[in-house]
Design a protein around this motif. Structure first.
Motif, PDB file in Angstrom:
ATOM      1  N   GLU A  62       0.827  -1.210   0.000  1.00  0.00           N
ATOM      2  CA  GLU A  62       0.000   0.000   0.000  1.00  0.00           C
ATOM      3  C   GLU A  62       0.861   1.260   0.000  1.00  0.00           C
ATOM      4  O   GLU A  62       0.550   2.225  -0.681  1.00  0.00           O
ATOM      5  CB  GLU A  62      -0.944   0.013   1.209  1.00  0.00           C
ATOM      6  N   HIS A  63       1.920   1.241   0.802  1.00  0.00           N
ATOM      7  CA  HIS A  63       2.808   2.405   0.887  1.00  0.00           C
ATOM      8  C   HIS A  63       4.266   1.972   0.693  1.00  0.00           C
ATOM      9  O   HIS A  63       4.644   0.861   1.053  1.00  0.00           O
ATOM     10  CB  HIS A  63       2.698   3.088   2.254  1.00  0.00           C
ATOM     11  N   ASP A  64       5.077   2.899   0.180  1.00  0.00           N
ATOM     12  CA  ASP A  64       6.525   2.692   0.113  1.00  0.00           C
ATOM     13  C   ASP A  64       7.224   3.320   1.313  1.00  0.00           C
ATOM     14  O   ASP A  64       8.309   2.897   1.708  1.00  0.00           O
ATOM     15  CB  ASP A  64       7.105   3.319  -1.153  1.00  0.00           C
ATOM     16  N   LEU A  65       6.617   4.367   1.834  1.00  0.00           N
ATOM     17  CA  LEU A  65       7.204   5.101   2.965  1.00  0.00           C
ATOM     18  C   LEU A  65       6.079   5.439   3.926  1.00  0.00           C
ATOM     19  O   LEU A  65       5.092   6.080   3.524  1.00  0.00           O
ATOM     20  CB  LEU A  65       7.830   6.418   2.480  1.00  0.00           C
ATOM     21  N   THR A  66       6.215   5.048   5.162  1.00  0.00           N
ATOM     22  CA  THR A  66       5.131   5.286   6.115  1.00  0.00           C
ATOM     23  C   THR A  66       5.700   5.585   7.497  1.00  0.00           C
ATOM     24  O   THR A  66       6.900   5.417   7.733  1.00  0.00           O
ATOM     25  CB  THR A  66       4.173   4.073   6.157  1.00  0.00           C
ATOM     26  N   VAL A  67       4.823   6.072   8.376  1.00  0.00           N
ATOM     27  CA  VAL A  67       5.258   6.399   9.736  1.00  0.00           C
ATOM     28  C   VAL A  67       4.349   5.733  10.759  1.00  0.00           C
ATOM     29  O   VAL A  67       3.154   5.537  10.529  1.00  0.00           O
ATOM     30  CB  VAL A  67       5.248   7.925  10.034  1.00  0.00           C
ATOM     31  N   ALA A  68       4.936   5.419  11.895  1.00  0.00           N
ATOM     32  CA  ALA A  68       4.183   5.052  13.095  1.00  0.00           C
ATOM     33  C   ALA A  68       4.513   6.109  14.142  1.00  0.00           C
ATOM     34  O   ALA A  68       5.688   6.432  14.346  1.00  0.00           O
ATOM     35  CB  ALA A  68       4.587   3.669  13.596  1.00  0.00           C
ATOM     36  N   ILE A  69       3.480   6.675  14.740  1.00  0.00           N
ATOM     37  CA  ILE A  69       3.663   7.786  15.680  1.00  0.00           C
ATOM     38  C   ILE A  69       2.903   7.477  16.964  1.00  0.00           C
ATOM     39  O   ILE A  69       1.788   6.960  16.921  1.00  0.00           O
ATOM     40  CB  ILE A  69       3.120   9.123  15.093  1.00  0.00           C
ATOM     41  N   GLY A  70       3.496   7.828  18.101  1.00  0.00           N
ATOM     42  CA  GLY A  70       2.797   7.711  19.380  1.00  0.00           C
ATOM     43  C   GLY A  70       3.052   8.945  20.206  1.00  0.00           C
ATOM     44  O   GLY A  70       4.168   9.475  20.219  1.00  0.00           O
ATOM     45  N   LEU A  71       2.030   9.440  20.876  1.00  0.00           N
ATOM     46  CA  LEU A  71       2.200  10.626  21.706  1.00  0.00           C
ATOM     47  C   LEU A  71       1.172  10.597  22.830  1.00  0.00           C
ATOM     48  O   LEU A  71       0.076  10.073  22.658  1.00  0.00           O
ATOM     49  CB  LEU A  71       2.043  11.898  20.869  1.00  0.00           C
ATOM     50  N   ASP A  72       1.536  11.153  23.968  1.00  0.00           N
ATOM     51  CA  ASP A  72       0.580  11.234  25.075  1.00  0.00           C
ATOM     52  C   ASP A  72       1.058  12.233  26.108  1.00  0.00           C
ATOM     53  O   ASP A  72       2.253  12.564  26.179  1.00  0.00           O
ATOM     54  CB  ASP A  72       0.345   9.854  25.723  1.00  0.00           C
ATOM     55  N   LYS A  73       0.093  12.689  26.894  1.00  0.00           N
ATOM     56  CA  LYS A  73       0.358  13.661  27.957  1.00  0.00           C
ATOM     57  C   LYS A  73      -0.658  13.370  29.053  1.00  0.00           C
ATOM     58  O   LYS A  73      -1.801  13.816  28.993  1.00  0.00           O
ATOM     59  CB  LYS A  73       0.180  15.078  27.407  1.00  0.00           C
ATOM     60  N   HIS A  74      -0.236  12.581  30.032  1.00  0.00           N
ATOM     61  CA  HIS A  74      -1.158  12.156  31.079  1.00  0.00           C
ATOM     62  C   HIS A  74      -1.064  13.065  32.298  1.00  0.00           C
ATOM     63  O   HIS A  74       0.023  13.520  32.647  1.00  0.00           O
ATOM     64  CB  HIS A  74      -0.829  10.733  31.531  1.00  0.00           C
ATOM     65  N   PRO A  75      -2.182  13.286  32.984  1.00  0.00           N
ATOM     66  CA  PRO A  75      -2.111  13.972  34.279  1.00  0.00           C
ATOM     67  C   PRO A  75      -1.367  13.118  35.298  1.00  0.00           C
ATOM     68  O   PRO A  75      -1.180  11.917  35.108  1.00  0.00           O
ATOM     69  CB  PRO A  75      -3.580  14.159  34.660  1.00  0.00           C
ATOM     70  N   GLU A 108       4.602  12.017  30.092  1.00  0.00           N
ATOM     71  CA  GLU A 108       4.383  12.633  28.788  1.00  0.00           C
ATOM     72  C   GLU A 108       5.548  12.291  27.867  1.00  0.00           C
ATOM     73  O   GLU A 108       6.674  12.141  28.320  1.00  0.00           O
ATOM     74  CB  GLU A 108       4.310  14.166  28.936  1.00  0.00           C
ATOM     75  N   GLY A 109       5.256  12.252  26.578  1.00  0.00           N
ATOM     76  CA  GLY A 109       6.330  12.015  25.625  1.00  0.00           C
ATOM     77  C   GLY A 109       5.787  11.573  24.281  1.00  0.00           C
ATOM     78  O   GLY A 109       4.570  11.404  24.111  1.00  0.00           O
ATOM     79  N   ALA A 110       6.696  11.401  23.334  1.00  0.00           N
ATOM     80  CA  ALA A 110       6.296  11.017  21.982  1.00  0.00           C
ATOM     81  C   ALA A 110       7.443  10.289  21.298  1.00  0.00           C
ATOM     82  O   ALA A 110       8.609  10.466  21.659  1.00  0.00           O
ATOM     83  CB  ALA A 110       5.903  12.249  21.174  1.00  0.00           C
ATOM     84  N   ALA A 111       7.084   9.475  20.321  1.00  0.00           N
ATOM     85  CA  ALA A 111       8.092   8.741  19.553  1.00  0.00           C
ATOM     86  C   ALA A 111       7.545   8.491  18.157  1.00  0.00           C
ATOM     87  O   ALA A 111       6.330   8.443  17.958  1.00  0.00           O
ATOM     88  CB  ALA A 111       8.433   7.419  20.235  1.00  0.00           C
ATOM     89  N   ALA A 112       8.453   8.353  17.198  1.00  0.00           N
ATOM     90  CA  ALA A 112       8.032   8.109  15.817  1.00  0.00           C
ATOM     91  C   ALA A 112       9.047   7.215  15.119  1.00  0.00           C
ATOM     92  O   ALA A 112      10.235   7.211  15.462  1.00  0.00           O
ATOM     93  CB  ALA A 112       7.891   9.429  15.064  1.00  0.00           C
ATOM     94  N   VAL A 113       8.551   6.462  14.152  1.00  0.00           N
ATOM     95  CA  VAL A 113       9.387   5.531  13.395  1.00  0.00           C
ATOM     96  C   VAL A 113       9.024   5.672  11.923  1.00  0.00           C
ATOM     97  O   VAL A 113       7.843   5.718  11.575  1.00  0.00           O
ATOM     98  CB  VAL A 113       9.136   4.075  13.860  1.00  0.00           C
ATOM     99  N   VAL A 114      10.030   5.766  11.063  1.00  0.00           N
ATOM    100  CA  VAL A 114       9.806   5.811   9.616  1.00  0.00           C
ATOM    101  C   VAL A 114      10.184   4.449   9.034  1.00  0.00           C
ATOM    102  O   VAL A 114      11.260   3.913   9.329  1.00  0.00           O
ATOM    103  CB  VAL A 114      10.654   6.917   8.942  1.00  0.00           C
TER     104      VAL A 114
END
Lengths: 382, 143
Positions: free
Chosen positions: A96-109, A204-210
């Motif tokens: 379906e894709h040649d280049l894609t991303v997976a992203i995660g992010l959150d900010k919890h109390p 809190e934090g975020a991460a991404a993968v290509v």
């Protein structure tokens, strides 16, 4: 079938960032991953993005560029990021894709997670009377496990001390102050036998993968990391799972971790004996101990000796949670599993700095477990 | 006299005696559930009947609750007293999660016999005690 490979990883530090929206952290993580891959955002053809707190995490395109690509929101409790990487890989594998991303992010109390039990399919009285706490499950599971398999309180503390020690060498970790076994054993009990410094905290934090097709990886990197397998499993009847007012009597049923792990090993054609470095869900110190066995990395009860010998330390024969794990990093739910992937990619590239596992690790393993009984496993290799 | 009420209807037999938990049994495959479940998670049948559960069992595992849970959903008193939580195996029926009356983990033991009881886990503004089910070590039982 085309294989998916990871060509870029990005990590926003985990911790507390007052005034900074989760989407901004996510955008920074994506930019870091794009830069790492040598890719510009307009080249990305689609992606999968997970968050617990952000209702529309796909709004991140407002920070990155409105290119019209499909971004699918995913959520699977603490297994969210495992789901994001699995689906991103699948999009490559199916063409379906040649280049894609997976992203995660959150900010919890701050503090323990609280929710209306009804959203988990659980009656109100369960929450009103003080039973609706995930921490109970972890306390009860390791208490029974210690009883059955001879695990000591000192071993719980050694796991926590190791992870805080590893986090001290990680400038993106939240809890970077080393703690001794004695200090950990002196901290107050929260849910017996688990003490304050044996639990991770929401943060809190975020991460991404290509990711890209393996046959195109040479355009971007000389060190692609192969996604050998991803697997997700939910709970089966009879397994002892988080937030269960009751469960059936009878022969013990394997946890979804065991099921996901077996499926992933089979798909990868890689066995537990081949794993050089692992990231396991350490919601608490007991969980890391149990998950070593549930992921096939040792037998039940062997942890007592392995941990005393330092086998799970960075210089040991089975390094676990080299970046500090959840204990050292806390848990922004949507991002946590991609933080694990980030660490394994650094380890397999040989670029983990002070945390680098010696001897050129070739196979890395990541594992997530959370409510209401979902587990995700990813196996990566050079 | 103190007024008391159950935290939820159809959870246990009280104020009728004897005190028992009210579960259900799948009409098709016999799977026992608590709380009572209209649909069976084993065979997916939608037919079930009421089943009154045993009032004794053995402690399968336990933990303590040493901090006040977030409110909501917890609606116990502001002045928090630690309590214990465990799973009690009702032989041949199921393992049920419940509050335990003994807060000291050193006085609990996996495998010990437990009996069903009630605890007032909260008091409303008008003084009404809200009752929920709990398990107590059976050796504390006075004949």
């Amino acid at each position: 079938m085309t294989e998916a490979v990871i060509i870029g990883v990005g990590l926003h530090p985990f911790g507390r960032f007052p005034g900074k929206p989760a989407l901004d952290m996510g955008a920074e993580a994506v930019r870091l991953a794009l830069a790492d891959a040598g890719v510009k955002w307009p080249q990305i053809q689609g992606g999968y993005i997970g968050s617990y707190e952000v209702a529309n995490p796909d709004a991140i395109v407002g920070r990155l560029g409105l290119t019209g690509i499909p971004l699918r929101g995913v959520f699977n409790g603490c297994a969210t990021a495992g789901t994001a990487i699995a689906l991103a890989s699948r999009a490559i594998e199916t063409g379906e894709h040649d280049l894609t991303v997976a992203i995660g992010l959150d900010k919890h109390p701050r503090g323990a997670f609280a929710a209306d039990p009804s959203v988990a399919g659980i009656p109100s009285w369960y929450g009103q009377t003080g039973l609706f706490l995930t921490t109970h499950f972890f306390g009860m599971k390791i208490n029974r496990y210690m009883h059955e398999h001879g695990i000591s309180h000192e071993t719980l503390a050694r796991v926590a001390a190791k992870n805080f020690g590893n986090a001290a060498a990680n400038d993106k970790a939240w809890r970077r102050t080393p703690l001794s076994v004695e200090e950990i054993l002196a901290s107050p009990i929260l849910n017996y036998p688990l003490r304050q410094y044996m639990y991770c905290g929401p943060d809190e934090g975020a991460a991404a993968v290509v990711l890209c097709r393996s046959d195109q990886a040479h355009r971007y990197t000389g060190k692609p990391v192969r996604v050998r397998a991803t697997a997700l499993r939910s709970r089966r009847l009879g397994a002892f799972e988080v937030q269960s007012p009751s469960f059936p009597v009878g022969e013990p049923v394997d946890s979804p971790t065991v099921d996901a792990s077996k499926a992933a090993y089979e798909r990868a054609g890689i066995g537990p004996e081949d794993v050089d470095v692992a990231q396991l869900q350490d919601t608490d110190a007991g969980s890391e101990i149990i998950h070593m066995a549930e992921n096939g990395l040792c037998k039940d009860g062997e942890q007592e000796r392995l941990i005393a010998e330092g086998a799970t330390g960075i210089g040991g024969r089975l390094p676990v949670n080299t970046d500090g794990g959840l204990l050292g990093n806390g848990e922004p739910i949507g991002a946590s599993g991609l933080r694990q992937i980030h660490e394994i990619v650094l380890q397999l590239r040989g670029s983990a700095g002070a945390r680098q596992v010696p001897g050129t690790p070739r196979v890395g393993y990541t594992h997530l477990y959370g409510a209401p009984g979902a587990s995700a496993v990813t196996i990566l290799s050079t | 006299m103190t007024t008391r009420r159950p935290v939820a209807e159809s959870l246990f037999t009280w104020p009728d005696a004897p005190l028992r938990l009210i579960g259900s049994e799948c009409a098709a495959c016999g799977l026992v559930s608590f709380p009572a479940a209209p649909d069976c998670v084993r065979c997916a049948s939608a037919e079930s009947k009421e089943r009154i559960l045993a009032d004794h069992g053995t402690l399968w595992t336990y933990t303590t609750q040493n901090f006040r849970p977030p409110s909501p959903p917890y609606d116990g008193p502001e002045s928090f007293e630690p309590y214990s939580v465990g799973y009690v195996e009702l032989p041949g029926e199921l393992l049920v999660e419940a509050r335990l009356t003994e807060p000291d983990p050193d006085k609990l033991r996996i495998g010990q016999t437990m009996r069903l009881t009630l605890v007032p886990y909260a008091v409303q503004d008008d003084g009404t005690e809200v009752m929920t089910f709990a398990f107590a070590p059976a050796e504390e039982e006075t004949p």
